[in-house]
Design a protein around this motif. Structure first.
Motif, PDB file in Angstrom:
ATOM      1  N   VAL A  96     -44.969   6.806   9.787  1.00 36.35           N
ATOM      2  CA  VAL A  96     -44.183   7.027  11.008  1.00 36.35           C
ATOM      3  C   VAL A  96     -44.013   8.526  11.278  1.00 36.35           C
ATOM      4  O   VAL A  96     -44.193   9.001  12.405  1.00 36.35           O
ATOM      5  CB  VAL A  96     -42.807   6.336  10.875  1.00 36.35           C
ATOM      6  CG1 VAL A  96     -41.859   6.784  11.979  1.00 36.35           C
ATOM      7  CG2 VAL A  96     -42.974   4.829  10.896  1.00 36.35           C
ATOM      8  N   GLU A  97     -43.685   9.250  10.243  1.00 41.97           N
ATOM      9  CA  GLU A  97     -43.451  10.688  10.405  1.00 41.97           C
ATOM     10  C   GLU A  97     -44.718  11.393  10.902  1.00 41.97           C
ATOM     11  O   GLU A  97     -44.668  12.224  11.807  1.00 41.97           O
ATOM     12  CB  GLU A  97     -42.997  11.292   9.077  1.00 41.97           C
ATOM     13  CG  GLU A  97     -42.417  12.668   9.254  1.00 41.97           C
ATOM     14  CD  GLU A  97     -41.672  13.152   8.013  1.00 41.97           C
ATOM     15  OE1 GLU A  97     -41.868  14.323   7.663  1.00 41.97           O
ATOM     16  OE2 GLU A  97     -40.916  12.354   7.414  1.00 41.97           O
ATOM     17  N   GLY A  98     -45.865  11.025  10.330  1.00 41.59           N
ATOM     18  CA  GLY A  98     -47.139  11.626  10.734  1.00 41.59           C
ATOM     19  C   GLY A  98     -47.452  11.361  12.195  1.00 41.59           C
ATOM     20  O   GLY A  98     -47.948  12.245  12.911  1.00 41.59           O
ATOM     21  N   LYS A  99     -47.151  10.146  12.659  1.00 42.26           N
ATOM     22  CA  LYS A  99     -47.426   9.787  14.061  1.00 42.26           C
ATOM     23  C   LYS A  99     -46.582  10.630  15.022  1.00 42.26           C
ATOM     24  O   LYS A  99     -47.058  11.094  16.052  1.00 42.26           O
ATOM     25  CB  LYS A  99     -47.164   8.297  14.291  1.00 42.26           C
ATOM     26  CG  LYS A  99     -48.213   7.382  13.652  1.00 42.26           C
ATOM     27  CD  LYS A  99     -47.868   5.921  13.888  1.00 42.26           C
ATOM     28  CE  LYS A  99     -48.726   4.974  13.081  1.00 42.26           C
ATOM     29  NZ  LYS A  99     -50.123   4.942  13.515  1.00 42.26           N
ATOM     30  N   ILE A 100     -45.294  10.805  14.679  1.00 42.69           N
ATOM     31  CA  ILE A 100     -44.415  11.600  15.550  1.00 42.69           C
ATOM     32  C   ILE A 100     -44.836  13.072  15.545  1.00 42.69           C
ATOM     33  O   ILE A 100     -44.836  13.750  16.576  1.00 42.69           O
ATOM     34  CB  ILE A 100     -42.932  11.466  15.120  1.00 42.69           C
ATOM     35  CG1 ILE A 100     -42.466  10.006  15.192  1.00 42.69           C
ATOM     36  CG2 ILE A 100     -42.034  12.360  15.976  1.00 42.69           C
ATOM     37  CD1 ILE A 100     -42.300   9.422  16.567  1.00 42.69           C
ATOM     38  N   ARG A 101     -45.236  13.556  14.374  1.00 43.67           N
ATOM     39  CA  ARG A 101     -45.662  14.958  14.261  1.00 43.67           C
ATOM     40  C   ARG A 101     -46.891  15.256  15.128  1.00 43.67           C
ATOM     41  O   ARG A 101     -47.144  16.407  15.476  1.00 43.67           O
ATOM     42  CB  ARG A 101     -45.974  15.309  12.805  1.00 43.67           C
ATOM     43  CG  ARG A 101     -44.741  15.606  11.963  1.00 43.67           C
ATOM     44  CD  ARG A 101     -45.138  15.771  10.493  1.00 43.67           C
ATOM     45  NE  ARG A 101     -43.995  16.022   9.643  1.00 43.67           N
ATOM     46  CZ  ARG A 101     -43.581  17.237   9.269  1.00 43.67           C
ATOM     47  NH1 ARG A 101     -44.215  18.319   9.708  1.00 43.67           N
ATOM     48  NH2 ARG A 101     -42.546  17.379   8.470  1.00 43.67           N
ATOM     49  N   GLU A 102     -47.647  14.211  15.471  1.00 40.80           N
ATOM     50  CA  GLU A 102     -48.821  14.399  16.342  1.00 40.80           C
ATOM     51  C   GLU A 102     -48.430  14.911  17.724  1.00 40.80           C
ATOM     52  O   GLU A 102     -49.203  15.577  18.401  1.00 40.80           O
ATOM     53  CB  GLU A 102     -49.584  13.069  16.514  1.00 40.80           C
ATOM     54  CG  GLU A 102     -50.407  12.659  15.318  1.00 40.80           C
ATOM     55  CD  GLU A 102     -51.012  11.271  15.508  1.00 40.80           C
ATOM     56  OE1 GLU A 102     -51.154  10.833  16.680  1.00 40.80           O
ATOM     57  OE2 GLU A 102     -51.315  10.609  14.499  1.00 40.80           O
ATOM     58  N   ILE A 103     -47.218  14.552  18.169  1.00 42.66           N
ATOM     59  CA  ILE A 103     -46.835  14.924  19.547  1.00 42.66           C
ATOM     60  C   ILE A 103     -45.739  15.966  19.632  1.00 42.66           C
ATOM     61  O   ILE A 103     -45.581  16.594  20.677  1.00 42.66           O
ATOM     62  CB  ILE A 103     -46.439  13.681  20.392  1.00 42.66           C
ATOM     63  CG1 ILE A 103     -45.190  12.997  19.831  1.00 42.66           C
ATOM     64  CG2 ILE A 103     -47.594  12.719  20.542  1.00 42.66           C
ATOM     65  CD1 ILE A 103     -44.449  12.170  20.843  1.00 42.66           C
ATOM     66  N   ILE A 104     -44.947  16.158  18.559  1.00 48.29           N
ATOM     67  CA  ILE A 104     -43.893  17.174  18.688  1.00 48.29           C
ATOM     68  C   ILE A 104     -44.402  18.485  18.087  1.00 48.29           C
ATOM     69  O   ILE A 104     -45.000  18.495  17.025  1.00 48.29           O
ATOM     70  CB  ILE A 104     -42.537  16.739  18.074  1.00 48.29           C
ATOM     71  CG1 ILE A 104     -42.647  16.482  16.568  1.00 48.29           C
ATOM     72  CG2 ILE A 104     -41.975  15.537  18.788  1.00 48.29           C
ATOM     73  CD1 ILE A 104     -41.299  16.296  15.897  1.00 48.29           C
ATOM     74  N   PRO A 105     -44.168  19.602  18.792  1.00 44.43           N
ATOM     75  CA  PRO A 105     -44.677  20.876  18.290  1.00 44.43           C
ATOM     76  C   PRO A 105     -43.924  21.320  17.036  1.00 44.43           C
ATOM     77  O   PRO A 105     -42.785  20.902  16.813  1.00 44.43           O
ATOM     78  CB  PRO A 105     -44.436  21.839  19.457  1.00 44.43           C
ATOM     79  CG  PRO A 105     -43.368  21.205  20.279  1.00 44.43           C
ATOM     80  CD  PRO A 105     -43.485  19.731  20.093  1.00 44.43           C
ATOM     81  N   PRO A 106     -44.535  22.156  16.208  1.00 47.37           N
ATOM     82  CA  PRO A 106     -43.856  22.650  15.007  1.00 47.37           C
ATOM     83  C   PRO A 106     -42.634  23.484  15.377  1.00 47.37           C
ATOM     84  O   PRO A 106     -42.479  23.903  16.522  1.00 47.37           O
ATOM     85  CB  PRO A 106     -44.927  23.502  14.317  1.00 47.37           C
ATOM     86  CG  PRO A 106     -45.940  23.799  15.367  1.00 47.37           C
ATOM     87  CD  PRO A 106     -45.899  22.676  16.338  1.00 47.37           C
ATOM     88  N   GLY A 107     -41.766  23.702  14.384  1.00 49.09           N
ATOM     89  CA  GLY A 107     -40.568  24.514  14.653  1.00 49.09           C
ATOM     90  C   GLY A 107     -39.328  23.670  14.841  1.00 49.09           C
ATOM     91  O   GLY A 107     -38.261  24.176  15.178  1.00 49.09           O
ATOM     92  N   PHE A 108     -39.427  22.355  14.594  1.00 46.90           N
ATOM     93  CA  PHE A 108     -38.252  21.473  14.743  1.00 46.90           C
ATOM     94  C   PHE A 108     -37.383  21.556  13.480  1.00 46.90           C
ATOM     95  O   PHE A 108     -37.839  21.974  12.418  1.00 46.90           O
ATOM     96  CB  PHE A 108     -38.678  20.027  15.009  1.00 46.90           C
ATOM     97  CG  PHE A 108     -39.657  19.480  14.013  1.00 46.90           C
ATOM     98  CD1 PHE A 108     -39.221  18.961  12.804  1.00 46.90           C
ATOM     99  CD2 PHE A 108     -41.025  19.477  14.287  1.00 46.90           C
ATOM    100  CE1 PHE A 108     -40.120  18.454  11.871  1.00 46.90           C
ATOM    101  CE2 PHE A 108     -41.938  18.979  13.363  1.00 46.90           C
ATOM    102  CZ  PHE A 108     -41.484  18.468  12.155  1.00 46.90           C
TER     103      PHE A 108
END
Length: 408
Positions: A96-108
């Motif tokens: 799940v985490e990997g899928k979300i990381r695909e669309i949210i930019p780094p720096g969160f």
């Protein structure tokens, strides 16, 4: 066999509806983080989690995606009460985490305290670009008028590129066929809506929604701006911001002699309803759409004036004419209602007529069996039924526009 069924039942307990599991927030105050009343959920999650919109491997899954209201600084956390690996060997949960990381930019942020410290810096956030329009909306709950601003933004505005990367993540959850755009192409225009609000005596800004428009080249020296994406964030929907945004964008392009007309790419049903309302509102002020002229039918004068003054193409101008003609028609008068019905049906019949012309051309190269098949598809009675159905749908759409117009 019983053992297999039992296993399937137990595994089914580890399936979660991702539209419910994903929790979104636009945070203004630290207390909003724990307030469930500020949470909203996606309409869609199939682009990341498949057509079933299900994540496997967790019980009580909660995917938190919280954003500061203005700058959209992001908190991302995944929580759950149990994971499938705690009960079953050799069964892997979805990443799940990997899928979300695909669309949210780094720096969160992954930590709530870090996120709240970012919230304290929201006073530094100011809207990007140049101010095009300011308007007010009355908030019944608070009994006050809230102020909103619409800005035209250049991709080169300092910090906008990173902000846009965070903003566009919302598209995945609320537009069924969303995709991210290549913002390095300088033909893109961006329009943003912000709410101006006070927090402890300080003026702050919250992101409300936005629109992207691509400027296509039209030979020899014009452009055709095409609306690509438009989204008003869920906490602000139903307050008229979409109409304000679309009207402001239209007026912006009306001032440019280089613009041929304004269109939309693959418009949704809701967008068409919104466009009908906005274009009717704009055309009501044109002399060619006066009550007297509407009575004489759709004219080239209407098409020309709508294009030259409002950058509305002929197809949309015709639709506006029909809506305003309905507004001026006493539908309880049988003769007048019949005239209106026949005029709309004549336009709707266009595609059927085209089919018949194509069929005439095809006669030469089709076998008798194939020809019979095509003719049966165009049975006159079915055509009439389809035409009547289309007319009733159009009438319903037009009446909804007129109802909104009377409320406005």
């Amino acid at each position: 066999m019983a053992g297999v069924n039992e296993m399937e039942k137990k595994l089914a307990e580890y399936k979660c509806d991702t539209n419910e599991a994903i929790c979104l927030k636009l945070v203004r105050f630290p207390e909003d983080v724990e307030d469930e009343g500020t949470t909203f959920h996606p309409e869609y999650s199939h682009q990341l989690f498949g057509d079933d919109e299900v994540a496997f491997g967790y019980k009580g899954l909660q995917i938190q995606l919280y954003y500061t209201a203005g700058n959209l600084s992001t908190l991302f956390k995944v929580k759950y009460s149990a994971r499938v690996t705690e009960t079953f060997d050799c069964v892997e949960p979805d990443d799940v985490e990997g899928k979300i990381r695909e669309i949210i930019p780094p720096g969160f942020s992954c930590n709530t305290d870090d996120f709240i410290s970012l919230l304290e810096k929201e006073g530094n956030f100011k809207p990007f670009g140049s101010l095009l329009h300011t308007y007010k909306v009355h908030n019944v709950e608070e009994g006050v008028d809230l102020t909103y601003q619409i800005h035209k933004v250049d991709i080169l505005s300092a910090g906008f590129r990173e902000y846009h990367e965070r903003l566009q993540t919302f598209l995945m959850w609320f537009i069924e066929t969303a995709s991210f755009i290549d913002i390095d192409d300088d033909r893109w225009d961006f329009f943003l809506v912000f709410e101006k609000y006070n927090k402890d005596g300080e003026t702050l800004y919250a992101t409300v929604g936005y629109m992207t428009v691509y400027n296509y080249y039209v030979y020899p020296d014009k452009t055709r701006p095409r609306v690509s994406q438009m989204l008003i964030l869920p906490p602000f929907q139903g307050e008229g911001h979409g109409a304000q945004l679309l009207e402001t964008v239209h007026r912006y392009y009306c001032n440019s002699p280089k613009v041929q007309d304004v269109t939309a790419e693959d418009p949704s049903e809701n967008y068409v309803k919104l466009r009908d309302f906005v274009l009717v509102k704009l055309c009501m002020a044109l002399p060619s759409f006066s009550t007297e002229k509407l009575a004489h039918g759709f004219s080239e004068e209407m098409a020309t004036e709508a294009r030259e003054k409002l950058k509305i193409n002929k197809k949309h101008a015709r639709r506006v004419y029909e809506i305003l003609r309905l507004r001026n028609t006493d539908m309880s008068d049988e003769e007048k209602a019949r005239e209106f019905r026949l005029e709309v049906k004549k336009r709707l019949f266009g595609p059927y007529r085209k089919n018949q012309r194509e069929l005439t051309k095809m006669r030469k190269c089709l076998s008798p069996e194939e020809l019979a098949s095509h003719i049966s598809q165009m049975d006159t009675r079915i055509q009439h039924e389809e035409l009547e159905k289309s007319y009733q749908e159009v009438l319903g759409d037009y009446r909804r526009v007129l109802e909104r117009l009377s409320q406005a």
